[in-house]
Design a protein around this motif. Structure first.
Motif, short mmCIF file in Angstrom:
data_model
loop_
_atom_site.label_atom_id
_atom_site.label_comp_id
_atom_site.label_asym_id
_atom_site.label_seq_id
_atom_site.Cartn_x
_atom_site.Cartn_y
_atom_site.Cartn_z
N GLY A 1 23.36 5.60 2.04
CA GLY A 1 21.98 6.05 2.23
C GLY A 1 20.99 4.94 2.47
N MET A 2 21.48 3.77 2.86
CA MET A 2 20.55 2.68 3.17
C MET A 2 21.04 1.94 4.41
SD MET A 2 21.45 -0.15 0.23
CE MET A 2 23.16 -0.62 -0.14
N GLU A 3 20.09 1.30 5.08
CA GLU A 3 20.41 0.44 6.22
C GLU A 3 19.88 -0.95 5.91
OE1 GLU A 3 22.36 1.52 8.43
OE2 GLU A 3 22.20 3.69 8.12
N TYR A 4 20.49 -1.95 6.52
CA TYR A 4 20.15 -3.33 6.19
C TYR A 4 20.33 -4.22 7.40
CZ TYR A 4 24.92 -2.04 5.05
OH TYR A 4 26.16 -1.43 5.08
N VAL B 1 15.72 3.06 2.57
CA VAL B 1 16.63 3.84 1.74
C VAL B 1 16.25 5.31 1.90
CG1 VAL B 1 17.45 4.29 -0.60
CG2 VAL B 1 16.87 1.96 0.08
N LEU B 2 17.24 6.15 2.15
CA LEU B 2 16.97 7.57 2.35
C LEU B 2 16.71 8.26 1.02
CD1 LEU B 2 19.83 8.34 4.91
CD2 LEU B 2 17.39 7.94 5.40
N PRO B 3 15.62 9.01 0.91
CA PRO B 3 15.32 9.73 -0.33
C PRO B 3 16.48 10.64 -0.73
CG PRO B 3 13.43 9.78 1.14
CD PRO B 3 14.58 9.22 1.93
N ARG C 1 13.58 -0.72 -0.16
CA ARG C 1 13.33 -1.58 1.00
C ARG C 1 12.90 -2.97 0.52
NH1 ARG C 1 11.38 -2.13 6.39
NH2 ARG C 1 9.38 -3.24 6.54
N GLY C 2 13.47 -4.00 1.15
CA GLY C 2 13.14 -5.37 0.81
C GLY C 2 14.10 -6.01 -0.18
N ASP C 3 14.91 -5.20 -0.89
CA ASP C 3 15.93 -5.79 -1.76
C ASP C 3 16.91 -6.59 -0.92
OD1 ASP C 3 14.82 -4.68 -3.99
OD2 ASP C 3 16.28 -3.05 -4.20
N ILE C 4 17.40 -7.69 -1.48
CA ILE C 4 18.30 -8.58 -0.74
C ILE C 4 19.66 -8.60 -1.41
CG2 ILE C 4 18.69 -10.93 0.06
CD1 ILE C 4 15.65 -11.29 0.08
N GLU D 1 9.43 -8.80 12.25
CA GLU D 1 9.53 -8.26 10.91
C GLU D 1 10.22 -9.27 10.01
OE1 GLU D 1 10.49 -3.88 9.23
OE2 GLU D 1 12.10 -4.80 10.38
N PRO D 2 9.60 -9.67 8.89
CA PRO D 2 10.23 -10.64 8.00
C PRO D 2 11.43 -10.03 7.29
CG PRO D 2 8.30 -9.74 6.96
CD PRO D 2 8.31 -9.19 8.36
N LEU D 3 12.44 -10.83 7.02
CA LEU D 3 13.61 -10.34 6.30
C LEU D 3 13.54 -10.69 4.82
CD1 LEU D 3 16.43 -10.98 8.92
CD2 LEU D 3 15.29 -8.85 8.31
N ILE D 4 12.62 -11.53 4.46
CA ILE D 4 12.38 -11.84 3.04
C ILE D 4 10.92 -11.51 2.75
CG2 ILE D 4 12.30 -13.65 1.28
CD1 ILE D 4 14.52 -15.08 2.73
N GLY D 5 10.70 -10.74 1.71
CA GLY D 5 9.33 -10.36 1.36
C GLY D 5 8.82 -9.16 2.13
N MET D 6 9.71 -8.26 2.50
CA MET D 6 9.28 -7.05 3.21
C MET D 6 8.36 -6.20 2.34
SD MET D 6 12.45 -5.34 5.22
CE MET D 6 13.00 -5.97 6.80
N LYS D 7 7.34 -5.63 2.97
CA LYS D 7 6.48 -4.67 2.31
C LYS D 7 7.01 -3.26 2.57
CE LYS D 7 3.68 -7.89 0.95
NZ LYS D 7 2.33 -8.04 1.52
N ALA D 8 6.64 -2.33 1.71
CA ALA D 8 7.06 -0.94 1.87
C ALA D 8 6.52 -0.36 3.17
CB ALA D 8 6.58 -0.11 0.68
N LEU D 9 7.29 0.50 3.80
CA LEU D 9 6.81 1.20 4.98
C LEU D 9 5.60 2.06 4.58
CD1 LEU D 9 10.24 2.29 6.51
CD2 LEU D 9 8.69 0.53 7.39
N GLY D 10 4.54 1.99 5.37
CA GLY D 10 3.31 2.70 5.05
C GLY D 10 2.29 1.85 4.32
N ASP D 11 2.72 0.71 3.78
CA ASP D 11 1.80 -0.22 3.12
C ASP D 11 0.92 -0.85 4.19
OD1 ASP D 11 0.65 -2.57 1.96
OD2 ASP D 11 2.24 -2.62 0.45
N LEU D 12 -0.38 -0.80 4.00
CA LEU D 12 -1.30 -1.31 5.01
C LEU D 12 -1.20 -2.81 5.23
CD1 LEU D 12 -4.50 0.82 4.31
CD2 LEU D 12 -3.00 0.93 6.31
N THR D 13 -0.51 -3.51 4.34
CA THR D 13 -0.30 -4.95 4.54
C THR D 13 1.06 -5.24 5.17
OG1 THR D 13 0.60 -5.28 2.32
CG2 THR D 13 -1.78 -5.49 2.58
#
Length: 470
Positions: A110-113, A132-134, A145-148, A412-424
C-alpha cells in the motif's frame, strides 16, 4: 470453431480494448494451449493490431519462450538511439492479473517509494516513501510519506540488492528506517512490520480547496485513471469517476476559479476516465469538440473507416453537470518523471482550449496507446498490451515523445518531503505562487535534492502503461 471478436472502449493514450475469443466450449473444458500455440496467437494478433506491424521481424525466433518471443517482435525495443521506438508494449503470464492491475488492484503493502544513493560511493541506498494508501497495511503500520527505508528484513539496502529486497515476493516485510540527525541521514532502531494483501487502490488520494486572496483554488491528487474498482467478473464499476464528479460538484459550489491537478505519480489508465476528467475542467468545450484522436496501422484504419465511417477514431468531450471549466482560464498540472500516458493526454488534449501550465519535472513522453488482448476461452492464460495507435489533440499535435518540459521546473526532494496538500510542499507551493503571487514556502529551499535511481512506480501495471478498457 473459434470466432475472434474485439470489444474496444476508448482507453487512454493508451486504450484498453480487450480481444476476446468466443468459443462454444466452456472454459473448464478447454485444453491449455501449448507454448507453440501461445506464440502463434501472439504473432497473429501483433500482425493485425500492432502499430508497427509493418516492422515485425520477417522470421521471428519461435524457439524462444512466449515472453521473450513477444519482446523480440517489438519495434526497436532495445535500441535506445531511436526515439520513435516501442518502449511501452508488454506481456504478462496472467491476463486476469493484468486486468486487475489496470483497475488499481494488486497485492501490495500500500505504499510507493523512490530510491536514491545515500553517498557518493553509491554503495548504500535509501527508499523514500512517496505516498501511502489509506487503509492499506502500510498505513495501518504507521508508515507515512517522507519516511526513509534503509533496511528490509534486517538487510541494509545497497546498490546491488535494493530492488530485490524491497520488491521481493515475501509473506511479510520488516522495514528499518533512517532519519536526519544534524544534517546526516542516520539509521535508527525503529522497525515496522507490513504484510502485503490484495488491495484495491482508490485513485483519488486527496482533494481540497484553498482560499488565497481572491483565488479559490481546487486541488486534486489523482494517481490512476480508472473508472472504478475491479470486479470478480473482470469488469469495473464507475465509482471512481463518480467520485471525481462529486468532487468537482463541491468545487463548483465553492466557486473554484483556479485548478491544480496533481499527476506527479500518475502512470496512466483508462481513456474513458481521462475524458471524464478533462470534461470536468476544459474551457470552451462541448460534446462536439475533439479531446483526442487515434492513428492506428493502415490496415485497422482502412477496415474501421469502412465499418464505422471517417471520424470513428475521434474521442470527443462529454457533457458534465459538475464541470467548472467556465470558471477557469487556465489549469496547473504537477508533473514528474512518473507522469505518463493518460496524464499526458490530459495536458495535450486540453491545450487547444485553455492554458495548461506544468510544474515539476519532465513527463515520460507516452504519445502512443495500447489495447489489452486476451483469450476468453481460457486456453491461453496470457494477456498482452501492445502499442496499437498514436495520439493527437484537436490541433493534430502528437510530437511529445520526449515528454512535456515543465513551465516551471521544481524537483521533488527525497529527504524532508512535506505531506501532500501541505502549502509548503515544494510543487504545490510553487503552483500557489504562480496562481496568487503569494509565497507559502521559500523558493529553492529544496534545491539540494538526491538524484532518484528508480521507483516502485516503474513496476505498476507495466511501468507507465496503465491502459484499461471500460
Amino acid at each position: 470453431m473459434n470466432v475472434m471478436t474485439i470489444r474496444r472502449s476508448a482507453l487512454l493514450l493508451s486504450v484498453v480494448a480487450t480481444l476476446l475469443m468466443a468459443s462454444c466450449r466452456k472454459p473448464a473444458d478447454v485444453t491449455p494451449a501449448t507454448d507453440a500455440e501461445v506464440k502463434e496467437w501472439i504473432l497473429s494478433n501483433m500482425q493485425t493490431y500492432y502499430f508497427w506491424n509493418d516492422r515485425l521481424p520477417a522470421n521471428p525466433d519461435k524457439s524462444l519462450a512466449p515472453s521473450p518471443f513477444f519482446y523480440s517482435l517489438l519495434y526497436n525495443y532495445n535500441n535506445t538511439a531511436v526515439p520513435d521506438r516501442d518502449r511501452f508494449s508488454w506481456i504478462q503470464a496472467s491476463a486476469d492479473e493484468l486486468k486487475a492491475s489496470l483497475s488499481g488492484q494488486s497485492k501490495t503493502t500500500g505504499m510507493e517509494y523512490r530510491y536514491f544513493y545515500r553517498d557518493q560511493t553509491q554503495s548504500s541506498v535509501g527508499a523514500t516513501v512517496l505516498y501511502v494508501l489509506p487503509g492499506s497495511p502500510a498505513a495501518k503500520a504507521g508508515i507515512k510519506r517522507g519516511d526513509i527505508i534503509t533496511k528490509v528484513n534486517g538487510q541494509s539496502l545497497t546498490g546491488t540488492n535494493y530492488t530485490q529486497l524491497i520488491s521481493s515476493s515475501v509473506e511479510s516485510y520488516t522495514f528499518g528506517f533512517a532519519t536526519l540527525k544534524n544534517g546526516v541521514l542516520t539509521d535508527t532502531d525503529q522497525t515496522k512490520q507490513v504484510t502485503p494483501i490484495v488491495f484495491q487502490e482508490d485513485p483519488v488520494l486527496l482533494d481540497t480547496t484553498y482560499i488565497i486572496g481572491s483565488k479559490t483554488i481546487g486541488y486534486v491528487v489523482y494517481n490512476q485513471f480508472t473508472p472504478g474498482a475491479f470486479q470478480s467478473d473482470g469488469s469495473t464499476n464507475n465509482a471512481y469517476d463518480q467520485k471525481l464528479d462529486a468532487i468537482f460538484g463541491k468545487f463548483k459550489q465553492k466557486g473554484v476559479n483556479e485548478m491544480i491537478l496533481d499527476l506527479r505519480y500518475n502512470r496512466g489508465g483508462y481513456v474513458s476516465s481521462a475524458t471524464n476528467l478533462a470534461s470536468l475542467m476544459g474551457k470552451n468545450i462541448d460534446a462536439n469538440k475533439v479531446f483526442y484522436s487515434q492513428k492506428w496501422n493502415s490496415n485497422v484504419m482502412a477496415d474501421r473507416d469502412k465499418q464505422s465511417g471517417v471520424g470513428w477514431n475521434n474521442q470527443k468531450f462529454v457533457t458534465k453537470s459538475t464541470a467548472i471549466g467556465s470558471n477557469l482560464s487556465r489549469l496547473y498540472v504537477l508533473t514528474t518523471g512518473s507522469t505518463a500516458s493518460a496524464s499526458e493526454l490530459i495536458i495535450n488534449g486540453l491545450r487547444p482550449f485553455m492554458t495548461v501550465n506544468t510544474i515539476g519535472t519532465t513527463t515520460v513522453g507516452k504519445n502512443v496507446g495500447s489495447i489489452t488482448i486476451s483469450d476468453k476461452t481460457g486456453a491461453i492464460k496470457w494477456g498482452m498490451q501492445p502499442i496499437t495507435f498514436k495520439s493527437a489533440n484537436a490541433l493534430g499535435f502528437t510530437d511529445y515523445g520526449n515528454g512535456f518540459t515543465p513551465a516551471v521546473e521544481v524537483k521533488e526532494p527525497l529527504i524532508g518531503m512535506k505531506a501532500l496538500g501541505d502549502l509548503t510542499e515544494s510543487l504545490l507551493s510553487e503552483a500557489i505562487f504562480q496562481i496568487s503571487g503569494t509565497r507559502t514556502a521559500r523558493r529553492g529551499v529544496d534545491a539540494d535534492v538526491q538524484e532518484s535511481i528508480g521507483s516502485s512506480l516503474d513496476r505498476k501495471a507495466g511501468g507507465g502503461n496503465m491502459f484499461i478498457e471500460n
